[in-house]
Design a protein around this motif. Structure first.
Motif, PDB file in Angstrom:
ATOM      1  N   THR A  49      -5.985   0.378   7.965  1.00 22.78           N
ATOM      2  CA  THR A  49      -5.878  -0.579   6.851  1.00 22.78           C
ATOM      3  C   THR A  49      -6.593  -0.031   5.618  1.00 22.78           C
ATOM      4  N   TYR A  91       2.699  -5.255  10.236  1.00 21.43           N
ATOM      5  CA  TYR A  91       1.428  -5.933  10.474  1.00 21.43           C
ATOM      6  C   TYR A  91       0.935  -6.513   9.153  1.00 21.43           C
ATOM      7  N   THR A 141       7.291   0.771   6.596  1.00 20.59           N
ATOM      8  CA  THR A 141       6.539   0.832   7.856  1.00 20.59           C
ATOM      9  C   THR A 141       7.386   1.606   8.860  1.00 20.59           C
ATOM     10  N   ASP A 165       3.474   3.492   5.550  1.00 19.94           N
ATOM     11  CA  ASP A 165       2.646   2.930   6.608  1.00 19.94           C
ATOM     12  C   ASP A 165       3.169   3.554   7.895  1.00 19.94           C
ATOM     13  N   ALA A 186       1.301   3.964  10.519  1.00 20.96           N
ATOM     14  CA  ALA A 186       0.277   3.601  11.515  1.00 20.96           C
ATOM     15  C   ALA A 186       0.760   3.874  12.931  1.00 20.96           C
ATOM     16  N   MET A 192      -0.197   6.790   5.889  1.00 19.86           N
ATOM     17  CA  MET A 192      -1.364   6.387   6.687  1.00 19.86           C
ATOM     18  C   MET A 192      -1.023   6.373   8.174  1.00 19.86           C
ATOM     19  N   SER A 195      -2.819   5.001  11.923  1.00 20.43           N
ATOM     20  CA  SER A 195      -3.910   4.248  12.570  1.00 20.43           C
ATOM     21  C   SER A 195      -4.297   4.947  13.865  1.00 20.43           C
ATOM     22  N   TYR A 227      -6.348   3.288  16.060  1.00 18.93           N
ATOM     23  CA  TYR A 227      -6.786   2.140  16.876  1.00 18.93           C
ATOM     24  C   TYR A 227      -6.521   2.461  18.357  1.00 18.93           C
TER      25      TYR A 227
HETATM   26  C1  LIG Z   1       2.298  -1.126  11.131  1.00 18.15           C
HETATM   27  C2  LIG Z   1       0.799  -1.200  11.059  1.00 18.15           C
HETATM   28  N1  LIG Z   1       0.182  -1.196   9.864  1.00 18.15           N
HETATM   29  C3  LIG Z   1      -1.149  -1.228   9.761  1.00 18.15           C
HETATM   30  C4  LIG Z   1      -1.968  -1.258  10.870  1.00 18.15           C
HETATM   31  C5  LIG Z   1      -3.435  -1.311  10.683  1.00 18.15           C
HETATM   32  O1  LIG Z   1      -4.139  -0.238  11.235  1.00 18.15           O
HETATM   33  P1  LIG Z   1      -5.659  -0.402  11.660  1.00 18.15           P
HETATM   34  O2  LIG Z   1      -5.719  -1.397  12.786  1.00 18.15           O
HETATM   35  O3  LIG Z   1      -6.078   0.972  12.089  1.00 18.15           O
HETATM   36  O4  LIG Z   1      -6.406  -0.883  10.475  1.00 18.15           O
HETATM   37  C6  LIG Z   1      -1.377  -1.267  12.151  1.00 18.15           C
HETATM   38  C7  LIG Z   1      -2.137  -1.302  13.400  1.00 18.15           C
HETATM   39  O5  LIG Z   1      -3.065  -1.952  13.676  1.00 18.15           O
HETATM   40  C8  LIG Z   1       0.040  -1.254  12.242  1.00 18.15           C
HETATM   41  O6  LIG Z   1       0.655  -1.270  13.430  1.00 18.15           O
END
Ligand SMILES: Cc1ncc(COP(=O)(O)O)c(C=O)c1O
Length: 366
Positions: free
Chosen positions: A63, A88, A132, A158, A160, A180, A182, A184
């Motif tokens: 994020t 997200y 995304t 995005d 992620a 970006m 992620s 996580y």
């Molecule tokens: C499509 C998408 N965007 C943004 C994020 C945000 O990433 P983070 O949780 O690393 O902040 C995520 C995952 O959590 C995601 O799946």
């Protein structure tokens, strides 16, 4: 016999490469190497080598990565940023916290941004399109880049969910001004907590991102701009480096699981499987399907030990309350959200488990 298959096995993130991960942790902890030490740069370079991105900048989470990329691109009050509502809330929050307005558009049958809907949403205030790269698949990036170039817009991805996903051989996150990822724990490459990174091929953008993530400090430690504290922890970078060695094999395994699902689940009229690859190389962060009798099918899977989820708690962004999207109507996305859900997709799954999920699903339709 019932087999218990949770949607995701968090302990697996650590257990899978326990020895390597512990050694990496101890190596940094014993040295007292915590903030922006060698492992961060080594991890950034490893990802750059893998994706072909010119620069990779590690940040505290995905994020923040998107928020800082938008900020470095100069996005602020009065600007509009187009994104699909099937994402997200973080994608929209990154725009909101730069003072700009997220403009939500439809997704298509592949669950990715619908480009006609995106084109129709462009106004004189639009500055950026944020696709995304959902479920480990990119949008049609040729068409999207053509649209953005024709209308003079920036693209910030995005990605992620899409480390290593490709469109015509090029990696997610490397098409636009920045992208970006992620890190996580439940993501394709997960650390032991939060983490993220931004890729860019633009030297000035990379320099801005490095300043922004570290209080505006340059390589000499001098403050030369406003910045925030959003660094990827050295210990997380060390863990990620240890895991990254196995990443190509992990992607191969996810693709094997996807192929096994396709074999085991095709031919069921009520069930729509993810799209074929064509120009894409998909890395299957998720295995998102659609079913007309979704809620009954999910209940049946749960009774038989199989955990499933609907992404984002079951709602696209424009249906979340309290964010100011009450007047937005996206009928095609809403129809998909009556039908879509995720089957388990991660490298802890055995072939027998995947076969069991297929068998339980087929029984439901008998
Ligand atoms: C499509 C998408 N965007 C943004 C994020 C945000 O990433 P983070 O949780 O690393 O902040 C995520 C995952 O959590 C995601 O799946």
């Amino acid at each position: 016999m019932t087999i218990e298959i949770p949607f995701f096995r968090y302990p697996h993130v650590f257990a899978q490469y326990r020895g390597d991960v512990l050694a990496a942790f101890l190596k940094t902890a014993d040295r007292g190497a915590y903030i922006l030490q060698d492992e961060v740069r080594e991890f950034e370079e490893a990802v750059a080598g893998f994706t072909g991105a010119r620069h990779v900048v590690g940040v505290a989470n995905g994020t923040d990565g998107l928020t800082l990329a938008l900020r470095a691109a100069g996005i602020g009050a009065g600007d509009e940023v187009i994104m699909a509502s099937h994402t997200y809330v973080a994608t929209a929050a990154a725009v909101h916290f730069n003072g700009a307005t997220p403009v939500l558009v439809e997704c298509g049958a592949d669950h990715l941004m619908d480009l006609d809907s995106a084109a129709a949403a462009i106004t004189e205030r639009t500055k950026v399109i944020v696709p995304t790269q959902l479920n480990g698949r990119t949008c049609d990036m040729a068409a999207l880049m053509e649209l953005a170039e024709a209308r003079g817009l920036m693209v910030i991805e995005d990605a992620a969910q899409a480390l290593g996903a490709k469109f015509r051989g090029r990696c997610a996150g490397t098409f636009g001004l920045a992208g970006m990822i992620s890190l996580y724990p439940a993501k394709l490459l997960g650390c032991l907590g939060d983490g993220g990174l931004v890729m860019t091929n633009d030297d000035a953008m990379a320099e801005q991102l490095r300043l922004l993530r570290d209080h505006g400090r340059n390589a000499e430690g001098e403050v030369v701009a406003w910045g925030v504290n959003s660094r990827l922890d050295t210990v997380q970078a060390a863990v990620l480096l240890a895991k990254f060695k196995h990443y190509p094999a992990e992607i191969a395994r996810r693709r094997e699981i996807a192929a096994r699902y396709r074999d085991g689940l095709s031919g069921l009229d009520d069930l729509t499987l993810p799209p074929d690859e064509g120009d894409h190389f998909d890395v299957y962060q998720n295995y998102e399907v659609e079913a007309g009798r979704r809620d009954e099918l999910r209940a049946h899977l749960a009774e038989n030990g199989v955990g499933t989820i609907v992404q984002w708690g079951g709602k696209p962004v424009h249906r979340l309350s309290g964010l100011g999207f009450e007047s937005v109507s996206l009928p095609r996305t809403e129809a998909i959200f009556e039908r879509c859900f995720l089957l388990p997709m991660n490298t802890s799954l055995t072939d027998d488990e995947v076969d069991y999920i297929c068998e339980v699903t087929r029984k439901f339709y008998e």
